[in-house]
Design an enzyme around this catalytic site. Sequence first.
Site, PDB file in Angstrom:
ATOM      1  N   MET A   1      66.327  59.691  51.123  1.00  0.00           N
ATOM      2  CA  MET A   1      66.331  60.202  49.751  1.00  0.00           C
ATOM      3  C   MET A   1      66.291  61.719  49.759  1.00  0.00           C
ATOM      4  O   MET A   1      65.766  62.343  50.688  1.00  0.00           O
ATOM      5  CB  MET A   1      65.162  59.655  48.928  1.00  0.00           C
ATOM      6  N   ASN A   2      66.882  62.297  48.722  1.00  0.00           N
ATOM      7  CA  ASN A   2      66.749  63.720  48.436  1.00  0.00           C
ATOM      8  C   ASN A   2      66.038  63.878  47.089  1.00  0.00           C
ATOM      9  O   ASN A   2      65.190  63.075  46.740  1.00  0.00           O
ATOM     10  CB  ASN A   2      68.122  64.394  48.393  1.00  0.00           C
ATOM     11  N   GLU A   3      66.475  64.875  46.318  1.00  0.00           N
ATOM     12  CA  GLU A   3      65.729  65.271  45.135  1.00  0.00           C
ATOM     13  C   GLU A   3      65.829  64.272  43.983  1.00  0.00           C
ATOM     14  O   GLU A   3      66.769  63.513  43.893  1.00  0.00           O
ATOM     15  CB  GLU A   3      66.203  66.646  44.656  1.00  0.00           C
TER      16      GLU A   3
ATOM     17  N   ASN B   1      70.817  57.704  50.042  1.00  0.00           N
ATOM     18  CA  ASN B   1      71.779  57.020  50.902  1.00  0.00           C
ATOM     19  C   ASN B   1      71.209  55.645  51.201  1.00  0.00           C
ATOM     20  O   ASN B   1      70.239  55.524  51.962  1.00  0.00           O
ATOM     21  CB  ASN B   1      71.991  57.794  52.205  1.00  0.00           C
TER      22      ASN B   1
END
Length: 161
Positions: free
Chosen positions: A31-33, A51
Amino acid sequence: MLLALAFTLATQVVAEDFRPIYHFVPEENWMNEPNGLIKIKSTWHLFYQHNPTANVWGNLNWGHATSSDLVHWTHEPLAITSENGVEAFTGTSYYDADNTSGLGSSTSPPYLAYYTGYFPSNGTQDQRLAFSVDDGASWKKYQGNPIIPAAQESSHDETGG
Ligand SMILES: *[C@@H]1O[C@H](CO)[C@@H](O)[C@H](O)[C@H]1NC(C)=O
Ligand SMILES: *[C@@H]1O[C@H](CO)[C@@H](O)[C@H](O)[C@H]1NC(C)=O
């Protein structure tokens, strides 16, 4: 003895599977933001760069989770998917209370999610719209995407994509 005590105290605040206790994480993979945080009726919606197929950056979708208290989260299906060679990069969301977009149904106002479309094939980006007419449970991509094509952005694009 002090070490043992410190270890005992530490283990009391670590979840059994070593996941963070207060910070949200997906069920698995990258994970990102956060994206497009919004409260719809009594439910908080958290979207995030995700993703779902690997624990590395790439293949980005909008992951989705909901909460009634901002502490306990329920994992939801992907909200905006990577599809047809266009990944769903970061963005924001908006309650279109007046149905200005015209995307609402006769009974439900539309919730809009703006996201950047990313083409991994050549690194270009454009701006896209998705919407929900079921209080954020599911999201459809707007048929007229992109709403701002890469060509229209290019004169403002100082980074070349
Ligand atoms: C939103 O606009 C569309 C298109 O004009 C219309 O079909 C729909 O009934 C409207 N929905 C609401 C809740 O006003
Ligand atoms: C990048 O790839 C997309 C998808 O194939 C295509 O529509 C677009 O024209 C390409 N842009 C450039 C600048 O090559």
